[in-house]
Motif scaffolding. Structure first.
Motif, PDB file in Angstrom:
ATOM      1  N   LEU A 134      54.062  57.047  26.614  1.00 24.57           N
ATOM      2  CA  LEU A 134      52.797  56.364  26.854  1.00 24.57           C
ATOM      3  C   LEU A 134      53.008  55.034  27.557  1.00 24.57           C
ATOM      4  CD1 LEU A 134      51.050  57.110  23.444  1.00 24.57           C
ATOM      5  CD2 LEU A 134      50.336  57.978  25.681  1.00 24.57           C
ATOM      6  N   ALA A 135      54.051  54.306  27.179  1.00 22.48           N
ATOM      7  CA  ALA A 135      54.305  52.993  27.765  1.00 22.48           C
ATOM      8  C   ALA A 135      54.762  53.085  29.215  1.00 22.48           C
ATOM      9  CB  ALA A 135      55.345  52.247  26.939  1.00 22.48           C
ATOM     10  N   LEU A 136      55.618  54.055  29.519  1.00 28.13           N
ATOM     11  CA  LEU A 136      56.250  54.107  30.842  1.00 28.13           C
ATOM     12  C   LEU A 136      55.659  55.148  31.779  1.00 28.13           C
ATOM     13  CD1 LEU A 136      60.011  53.705  29.811  1.00 28.13           C
ATOM     14  CD2 LEU A 136      58.287  51.933  30.248  1.00 28.13           C
ATOM     15  N   GLU A 137      55.017  56.176  31.222  1.00 28.41           N
ATOM     16  CA  GLU A 137      54.503  57.253  32.063  1.00 28.41           C
ATOM     17  C   GLU A 137      53.004  57.485  31.877  1.00 28.41           C
ATOM     18  OE1 GLU A 137      56.774  60.755  31.222  1.00 28.41           O
ATOM     19  OE2 GLU A 137      58.672  59.635  31.128  1.00 28.41           O
ATOM     20  N   GLY A 138      52.468  57.181  30.712  1.00 29.50           N
ATOM     21  CA  GLY A 138      51.086  57.486  30.411  1.00 29.50           C
ATOM     22  C   GLY A 138      50.907  58.940  30.021  1.00 29.50           C
ATOM     23  N   ASP A 139      49.673  59.392  30.006  1.00 30.44           N
ATOM     24  CA  ASP A 139      49.353  60.777  29.652  1.00 30.44           C
ATOM     25  C   ASP A 139      48.238  61.237  30.584  1.00 30.44           C
ATOM     26  OD1 ASP A 139      48.381  63.173  28.560  1.00 30.44           O
ATOM     27  OD2 ASP A 139      48.892  62.570  26.513  1.00 30.44           O
ATOM     28  N   ARG A 140      48.596  61.994  31.619  1.00 31.51           N
ATOM     29  CA  ARG A 140      47.614  62.411  32.620  1.00 31.51           C
ATOM     30  C   ARG A 140      46.545  63.316  32.037  1.00 31.51           C
ATOM     31  NH1 ARG A 140      50.984  63.620  38.222  1.00 31.51           N
ATOM     32  NH2 ARG A 140      51.838  61.500  38.482  1.00 31.51           N
ATOM     33  N   GLN A 141      46.919  64.176  31.084  1.00 33.06           N
ATOM     34  CA  GLN A 141      45.941  65.083  30.503  1.00 33.06           C
ATOM     35  C   GLN A 141      44.811  64.335  29.798  1.00 33.06           C
ATOM     36  OE1 GLN A 141      48.200  67.795  28.024  1.00 33.06           O
ATOM     37  NE2 GLN A 141      48.453  69.244  29.713  1.00 33.06           N
ATOM     38  N   VAL A 154      45.191  58.674  30.468  1.00 33.55           N
ATOM     39  CA  VAL A 154      45.678  57.406  29.930  1.00 33.55           C
ATOM     40  C   VAL A 154      46.785  56.885  30.852  1.00 33.55           C
ATOM     41  CG1 VAL A 154      46.879  56.280  28.014  1.00 33.55           C
ATOM     42  CG2 VAL A 154      45.132  58.009  27.551  1.00 33.55           C
ATOM     43  N   PRO A 155      46.572  55.760  31.532  1.00 34.05           N
ATOM     44  CA  PRO A 155      47.622  55.233  32.404  1.00 34.05           C
ATOM     45  C   PRO A 155      48.770  54.645  31.599  1.00 34.05           C
ATOM     46  CG  PRO A 155      45.799  53.695  32.291  1.00 34.05           C
ATOM     47  CD  PRO A 155      45.366  54.912  31.529  1.00 34.05           C
ATOM     48  N   ALA A 156      49.929  54.543  32.215  1.00 31.63           N
ATOM     49  CA  ALA A 156      51.082  53.922  31.561  1.00 31.63           C
ATOM     50  C   ALA A 156      50.816  52.440  31.334  1.00 31.63           C
ATOM     51  CB  ALA A 156      52.325  54.101  32.424  1.00 31.63           C
ATOM     52  N   CYS A 157      51.370  51.910  30.259  1.00 28.90           N
ATOM     53  CA  CYS A 157      51.235  50.474  29.985  1.00 28.90           C
ATOM     54  C   CYS A 157      51.779  49.641  31.145  1.00 28.90           C
ATOM     55  CB  CYS A 157      51.973  50.100  28.707  1.00 28.90           C
ATOM     56  SG  CYS A 157      51.370  50.918  27.213  1.00 28.90           S
ATOM     57  N   ILE A 158      52.864  50.130  31.757  1.00 31.28           N
ATOM     58  CA  ILE A 158      53.494  49.353  32.835  1.00 31.28           C
ATOM     59  C   ILE A 158      52.605  49.269  34.075  1.00 31.28           C
ATOM     60  CG2 ILE A 158      55.857  49.795  32.065  1.00 31.28           C
ATOM     61  CD1 ILE A 158      56.051  51.936  34.255  1.00 31.28           C
ATOM     62  N   ALA A 159      51.612  50.169  34.191  1.00 30.33           N
ATOM     63  CA  ALA A 159      50.737  50.141  35.359  1.00 30.33           C
ATOM     64  C   ALA A 159      49.872  48.887  35.387  1.00 30.33           C
ATOM     65  CB  ALA A 159      49.848  51.384  35.382  1.00 30.33           C
ATOM     66  N   ILE A 217      40.556  53.012  27.436  1.00 29.40           N
ATOM     67  CA  ILE A 217      41.863  53.623  27.189  1.00 29.40           C
ATOM     68  C   ILE A 217      42.030  53.942  25.712  1.00 29.40           C
ATOM     69  CG2 ILE A 217      44.347  53.169  27.182  1.00 29.40           C
ATOM     70  CD1 ILE A 217      43.892  51.547  29.769  1.00 29.40           C
ATOM     71  N   VAL A 218      41.671  53.006  24.855  1.00 34.66           N
ATOM     72  CA  VAL A 218      41.863  53.192  23.418  1.00 34.66           C
ATOM     73  C   VAL A 218      41.038  54.363  22.906  1.00 34.66           C
ATOM     74  CG1 VAL A 218      41.494  52.127  21.158  1.00 34.66           C
ATOM     75  CG2 VAL A 218      42.539  50.810  23.000  1.00 34.66           C
ATOM     76  N   GLU A 219      39.870  54.602  23.494  1.00 32.67           N
ATOM     77  CA  GLU A 219      39.050  55.730  23.074  1.00 32.67           C
ATOM     78  C   GLU A 219      39.757  57.061  23.277  1.00 32.67           C
ATOM     79  OE1 GLU A 219      35.384  55.491  25.159  1.00 32.67           O
ATOM     80  OE2 GLU A 219      34.543  53.916  23.864  1.00 32.67           O
TER      81      GLU A 219
END
Length: 241
Positions: A132-139, A142-147, A194-196
């Motif tokens: 989640l932090a480095l890649e996110g979750d496309r499905q 959710v963007p990566a935190c680093i974005a 995002i949190v939702e």
């Protein structure tokens, strides 16, 4: 203004001292220390700086955060978008200019970080947090935190905060605050969106991974966005996509 009240008390004390001084006695001038460091001393009681910084508790580190981000948060407390009675009371009568002066003071402080605390979680949980932090979750969109928080997660000037080095309890508390809408930002509120999309397990995983990471030796925010944000954020100049 609170500052005016403090100055009035100081002058009253000076007048009283003068009235009690025998005739012919030299009276020292009262010169109150009105530097910004003294004026924000109350902030340091909770938001420790320099050699007092720890990873304990629910109070976030504000030393070294981008000035624009800190100013935005102070304004959010004043305007009721963030809920914490003590903070609201302290900033309720302060102007934007004064809040920015406070923010710039803390943004300029460079203080060491304590070593990270290992999270007592399974390898699978930590792997999910890292994803989640480095890649996110496309499905889940959710963007990566680093974005948004920079490749080193130390933030991006002037308005995006660093999230590495924060206590896990604080991170979880903020995710919860966005979830129940007690923490908000200028619309569109990108973090609320995002949190939702995050489950409780995802929140626990990403907070565990983030809080267990060592802060880079150079903990300064990145000077500018390398690319446009993955979504629109009302608190960021330009707003993102």
């Amino acid at each position: 203004m609170k500052n005016s009240f403090v100055m009035l008390l100081l002058f009253a004390a000076a007048a009283f001292a003068l009235a009690q001084t025998p005739a012919g006695t030299a009276v020292p001038m009262l010169t109150p220390d009105n530097t910004i460091g003294k004026r924000v001393a109350a902030c340091v009681a909770c938001h420790k700086v320099e050699d007092q910084v720890t990873r304990d508790g629910y109070f976030p580190r504000i030393a070294g955060k981008p000035a624009g981000y800190l100013a935005n948060q102070l304004i959010n407390f004043r305007e009721g978008r963030r809920q914490y009675p003590l903070m609201t009371y302290m900033v309720s009568h302060l102007s934007d200019a004064y809040l920015l002066e406070m923010a710039e003071h803390f943004a300029a402080i460079r203080a060491p970080y304590p070593p990270p605390v290992a999270a007592a979680e399974s390898a699978a949980v930590m792997a999910r947090g890292r994803q989640l932090a480095l890649e996110g979750d496309r499905q889940r969109d959710v963007p990566a935190c680093i974005a948004c928080h920079g490749a080193r997660l130390t933030g991006i000037a002037p308005t995006l905060p660093g999230i590495v080095g924060l206590p896990r309890d604080y991170l979880n508390a903020q995710f919860g605050a966005w979830k129940n809408r007690s923490r908000q930002a200028a619309r569109p509120d990108c973090m609320a969106g995002i949190v939702e999309r995050l489950s409780a397990a995802d929140v626990g995983a990403v907070s565990a991974w983030l809080s267990s990471q060592a802060v880079p030796a150079d903990s300064r925010p990145e000077p500018a966005l390398a690319a446009s944000l993955p979504l629109r954020c009302g608190s960021v100049a330009g707003g993102g996509q």
